[in-house]
Design a protein around this motif. Structure first.
Motif, PDB file in Angstrom:
ATOM      1  N   MET A 205       0.820  -1.203   0.000  1.00  0.00           N
ATOM      2  CA  MET A 205       0.000   0.000   0.000  1.00  0.00           C
ATOM      3  C   MET A 205       0.861   1.262   0.000  1.00  0.00           C
ATOM      4  O   MET A 205       0.638   2.177  -0.790  1.00  0.00           O
ATOM      5  CB  MET A 205      -0.851   0.017   1.269  1.00  0.00           C
ATOM      6  N   LEU A 206       1.858   1.295   0.894  1.00  0.00           N
ATOM      7  CA  LEU A 206       2.669   2.508   1.034  1.00  0.00           C
ATOM      8  C   LEU A 206       3.538   2.729  -0.199  1.00  0.00           C
ATOM      9  O   LEU A 206       3.549   3.816  -0.773  1.00  0.00           O
ATOM     10  CB  LEU A 206       3.538   2.425   2.290  1.00  0.00           C
ATOM     11  N   ILE A 207       4.251   1.664  -0.636  1.00  0.00           N
ATOM     12  CA  ILE A 207       5.085   1.810  -1.828  1.00  0.00           C
ATOM     13  C   ILE A 207       4.196   2.083  -3.039  1.00  0.00           C
ATOM     14  O   ILE A 207       4.524   2.909  -3.899  1.00  0.00           O
ATOM     15  CB  ILE A 207       5.921   0.536  -2.079  1.00  0.00           C
ATOM     16  N   GLY A 208       3.044   1.394  -3.098  1.00  0.00           N
ATOM     17  CA  GLY A 208       2.122   1.585  -4.213  1.00  0.00           C
ATOM     18  C   GLY A 208       1.638   3.017  -4.300  1.00  0.00           C
ATOM     19  O   GLY A 208       1.633   3.617  -5.370  1.00  0.00           O
ATOM     20  N   SER A 209       1.264   3.603  -3.160  1.00  0.00           N
ATOM     21  CA  SER A 209       0.725   4.963  -3.264  1.00  0.00           C
ATOM     22  C   SER A 209       1.847   5.990  -3.416  1.00  0.00           C
ATOM     23  O   SER A 209       1.600   7.084  -3.908  1.00  0.00           O
ATOM     24  CB  SER A 209      -0.194   5.310  -2.085  1.00  0.00           C
ATOM     25  N   LEU A 210       3.067   5.590  -3.054  1.00  0.00           N
ATOM     26  CA  LEU A 210       4.209   6.483  -3.295  1.00  0.00           C
ATOM     27  C   LEU A 210       4.411   6.687  -4.798  1.00  0.00           C
ATOM     28  O   LEU A 210       4.699   7.792  -5.253  1.00  0.00           O
ATOM     29  CB  LEU A 210       5.480   5.882  -2.674  1.00  0.00           C
ATOM     30  N   THR A 211       4.253   5.599  -5.547  1.00  0.00           N
ATOM     31  CA  THR A 211       4.557   5.675  -6.973  1.00  0.00           C
ATOM     32  C   THR A 211       3.302   5.731  -7.818  1.00  0.00           C
ATOM     33  O   THR A 211       3.358   5.549  -9.023  1.00  0.00           O
ATOM     34  CB  THR A 211       5.370   4.447  -7.393  1.00  0.00           C
ATOM     35  N   TYR A 212       2.148   5.986  -7.190  1.00  0.00           N
ATOM     36  CA  TYR A 212       0.921   5.879  -7.937  1.00  0.00           C
ATOM     37  C   TYR A 212       0.759   6.969  -8.980  1.00  0.00           C
ATOM     38  O   TYR A 212       0.948   8.149  -8.693  1.00  0.00           O
ATOM     39  CB  TYR A 212      -0.281   5.842  -6.993  1.00  0.00           C
ATOM     40  N   PHE A 213       0.396   6.566 -10.170  1.00  0.00           N
ATOM     41  CA  PHE A 213       0.403   7.495 -11.289  1.00  0.00           C
ATOM     42  C   PHE A 213      -0.869   7.430 -12.137  1.00  0.00           C
ATOM     43  O   PHE A 213      -1.556   8.440 -12.322  1.00  0.00           O
ATOM     44  CB  PHE A 213       1.629   7.220 -12.163  1.00  0.00           C
ATOM     45  N   ASP A 214      -1.183   6.223 -12.625  1.00  0.00           N
ATOM     46  CA  ASP A 214      -2.203   6.053 -13.670  1.00  0.00           C
ATOM     47  C   ASP A 214      -3.530   6.746 -13.357  1.00  0.00           C
ATOM     48  O   ASP A 214      -4.028   7.557 -14.137  1.00  0.00           O
ATOM     49  CB  ASP A 214      -2.496   4.565 -13.907  1.00  0.00           C
ATOM     50  N   LEU A 215      -4.092   6.402 -12.192  1.00  0.00           N
ATOM     51  CA  LEU A 215      -5.431   6.886 -11.862  1.00  0.00           C
ATOM     52  C   LEU A 215      -5.451   8.404 -11.681  1.00  0.00           C
ATOM     53  O   LEU A 215      -6.359   9.084 -12.155  1.00  0.00           O
ATOM     54  CB  LEU A 215      -5.910   6.190 -10.586  1.00  0.00           C
ATOM     55  N   ILE A 216      -4.422   8.920 -10.996  1.00  0.00           N
ATOM     56  CA  ILE A 216      -4.384  10.368 -10.756  1.00  0.00           C
ATOM     57  C   ILE A 216      -4.207  11.103 -12.085  1.00  0.00           C
ATOM     58  O   ILE A 216      -4.814  12.153 -12.313  1.00  0.00           O
ATOM     59  CB  ILE A 216      -3.256  10.733  -9.760  1.00  0.00           C
ATOM     60  N   PHE A 217      -3.410  10.507 -12.966  1.00  0.00           N
ATOM     61  CA  PHE A 217      -3.220  11.081 -14.304  1.00  0.00           C
ATOM     62  C   PHE A 217      -4.562  11.214 -15.018  1.00  0.00           C
ATOM     63  O   PHE A 217      -4.897  12.269 -15.547  1.00  0.00           O
ATOM     64  CB  PHE A 217      -2.271  10.186 -15.109  1.00  0.00           C
ATOM     65  N   VAL A 218      -5.352  10.139 -15.001  1.00  0.00           N
ATOM     66  CA  VAL A 218      -6.622  10.150 -15.722  1.00  0.00           C
ATOM     67  C   VAL A 218      -7.632  11.085 -15.049  1.00  0.00           C
ATOM     68  O   VAL A 218      -8.277  11.899 -15.711  1.00  0.00           O
ATOM     69  CB  VAL A 218      -7.201   8.727 -15.837  1.00  0.00           C
ATOM     70  N   LEU A 219      -7.734  10.986 -13.727  1.00  0.00           N
ATOM     71  CA  LEU A 219      -8.738  11.790 -13.016  1.00  0.00           C
ATOM     72  C   LEU A 219      -8.481  13.287 -13.158  1.00  0.00           C
ATOM     73  O   LEU A 219      -9.398  14.090 -13.138  1.00  0.00           O
ATOM     74  CB  LEU A 219      -8.777  11.410 -11.534  1.00  0.00           C
TER      75      LEU A 219
END
Lengths: 303, 304
Positions: B224-238
């Motif tokens: 969860m922590l590493i995932g949200s650190l590098t999270y890109f796709d969804l925020i890019f689209v939204l």
């Protein structure tokens, strides 16, 4: 079954670490139990609604015509369902994008499986210092986020003259799927009895022969798991296609979806039809092999 | 094997086969995983627009990036997304996982529905929620859901929380799955013993289920922590590729993408990427440290 024994009366106290809790009995008042059931039931229904309502909305919206979308309440089914949106999506280049996604996913998964199976075999079979280093490299690899290295990967793809080709997506996607795959396969291969290898050694079989006629059939379930997991990641992958391709003819489905969004603009029903169409292949797999999918998703992370 | 002159040759042949088998994985992963890890550090000292030639610029990028208030804003947003996501997702995933674990038919039916978001791509989820949260034609126009008729994604104050909600919607099913697998591995004998002991349901949850799930908790939290650190796709689209409105959702990976691929400053983008790598490594080390601390006791306590 683990939670249904609450009303067994205690014949004697059994030694159990810290669970004694002062000898309270496991019986709960019926009213308390009913209240608990109501809370659990209501919360699970709430979560179900939270998941199902958006999915339901996606489907019914994809079946509306545009006028209906602006006039009817969002959750009311369309009075006059139409497949026109699907036709529009299909004739806007969807088959090309679908084919690109299939090619990329199949190629990346095949590459991942072949490379990871051989690598895992080496890790398990050759218990040498270099093979242990080799394994540690993949463990380290689990911690490398692909977002963080996208710029050098972009440079590399340009230097290799692969920019804007499907291979530009396949190679890095496979590379980043390999660490998890190796981890799962090594865990699986370690449980294969040594005596099986030794029997083949005595028969004079070479490493390739052992890999082909012993390891490959034995690891089939683990390979399915890895294929499902990495396949889902590649199919839904967005960053590599976004950065490493440019020509619309080379677009894979996630990239095409964002393009559709721009192209269709306020035609939300058409965008939702594209969303449904791009999900159908995975959904079909989900229906056929839910068990493998669930196993695949958790395999790398549970033991 | 018998000690014949062949033995040496066999051993050599084995080593050659081994090296050939190891080569593809090593080559692919070395080329696209390990090499870029060094590359991103080096490119931080370069001047490159992504198309032309690369020249060296010393430490300019580093001073520019770290004296820019936007970098610190992006870092702060990233931390916020990480922490809030963890706080929101963990209890819900745990509850759903524990709920799904017993094998009952109606639970299984619900579980199938709950897993559905797992098969959707981040892009599909992003496009759907963007339309669902549209103030005029989205869910807000359904009677009783009027509170959703706000520009949730368009407001600088609410956009980040809306994004965090959609991320949770996407990832909770996966983490629930992890917890479900964890619960199913708890030996039934522990519960039987506790029942004989007269432990109430709440006691059993606190004393058996939770401690037995600590490895699952560590795994899930790390992802969860590493995932949200590098999270890109969804925020890019939204956010339509902008990390907006304004810079309200411009987390570190988005700042990197925008700097590199929209403003064509790969040097500074590489500095941001290096920050991401360091952040991730420190986080993993920290979690490993913390988890080793708890891993000292036996996982099977109460059984032996």
């Amino acid at each position: 079954m683990t939670t249904t024994t609450s009303r067994t009366t205690p014949p004697s106290r059994v030694v159990l670490g810290q669970a004694a809790g002062g000898g309270r009995r496991g019986w709960t008042h019926p009213a308390t139990r009913t209240a608990r059931h109501v809370v659990v039931g209501a919360s699970s229904l709430f979560w179900t609604a939270l998941v199902v309502v958006p999915l339901y909305w996606i489907v019914i919206t994809s079946l509306r015509d545009q006028a209906d979308f602006f006039t009817t309440s969002p959750l009311t089914p369309p009075s006059d369902p139409t497949l026109d949106n699907y036709g529009l999506v299909w004739s806007s280049g969807f088959p090309t994008y679908l084919l690109n996604s299939v090619i990329v996913t199949v190629a990346a998964v095949a590459l991942t499986l072949a490379a990871a199976l051989m690598a895992s075999y080496v890790v398990v079979r050759f218990n040498s210092r270099s093979s242990r280093w080799f394994f540690r490299l993949f463990l380290l690899g689990l911690a490398i986020p692909l977002q963080a290295v996208i710029i050098p990967v972009y440079l590399l793809i340009i230097e290799l003259h692969l920019y804007d080709s499907l291979l530009a997506i396949v190679l890095p996607s496979a590379a980043f799927a390999i660490p998890v795959a190796v981890l799962v396969l090594v865990g699986f291969l370690r449980d294969v009895p040594r005596s099986l290898y030794e029997a083949m050694d005595i028969d004079g079989a070479g490493e390739w022969r052992i890999l082909w006629s012993l390891v490959l059939p034995l690891t089939r379930p683990a390979l399915t798991t890895v294929a499902v997991y990495s396949g889902l990641q590649v199919w839904n992958g967005f960053l590599f296609p976004l950065i490493l391709t440019q020509n619309p003819d080379r677009a894979v489905l996630p990239l095409a979806l964002t393009a559709f969004r721009g192209q269709f603009g306020i035609n939300v029903p058409a965008t939702m039809a594209a969303v449904v169409l791009s999900t159908l292949p995975v959904l079909a797999l989900f229906m056929i092999g839910r068990r493998q999918l669930v196993a695949g998703l958790t395999a790398g992370f549970t033991k | 094997m018998t000690a014949t002159p062949h033995a040496g040759r066999t051993a050599r042949r084995r080593r050659v086969s081994g090296a050939v088998m190891a080569a593809p994985a090593l080559l692919l992963f070395g080329l696209f995983g390990v090499l870029p890890l060094g590359g991103v550090l080096v490119l931080g000292f370069a001047d490159w627009d992504g198309l032309g030639t690369i020249s060296w610029s010393g430490a300019d990028n580093w001073t520019a990036v770290f004296t820019d208030a936007a970098t610190w804003d992006a870092l702060w947003l990233t931390v916020k997304v990480m922490v809030i996501s963890w706080v929101v997702q963990t209890p819900i995933s745990l509850a759903l996982g524990v709920f799904q674990a017993p094998a009952a038919r109606w639970r299984a039916v619900l579980a199938v529905l709950w897993f559905l978001p797992l098969v959707l791509s981040a892009v599909a989820i992003g496009l759907a929620w963007q339309a669902l949260l549209d103030p005029s034609f989205g869910l807000g126009s359904v009677p009783g859901l009027g509170f959703l008729a706000e520009p949730l994604l368009g407001s600088p104050d609410l956009a980040l929380y809306t994004v965090i909600f959609v991320i949770a919607w996407q990832f909770i099913p996966f983490h629930a799955l992890l917890y479900q697998a964890g619960v199913r591995q708890i030996p039934a004998a522990l519960y039987e013993a506790a029942a004989i002991d007269g432990a109430s349901r709440v006691q059993r949850f606190l004393v058996i289920t939770l401690p037995q799930l600590r490895y699952t908790l560590i795994t899930s939290s790390t992802l969860m922590l590493i995932g949200s650190l590098t999270y890109f796709d969804l925020i890019f689209v939204l956010s339509g590729g902008t990390g907006g409105p304004g810079t309200a959702t411009r987390v570190l990976p988005l700042a990197m993408y925008i700097t590199g691929f929209q403003s064509h400053d790969m040097g500074r983008a590489s500095v941001l990427a290096t920050t991401l790598v360091v952040f991730g490594l420190v986080l993993s080390l920290l979690i490993t440290r913390l988890s080793r601390f708890t891993a000292m006791d036996s996982q099977q306590e109460g059984l032996t």
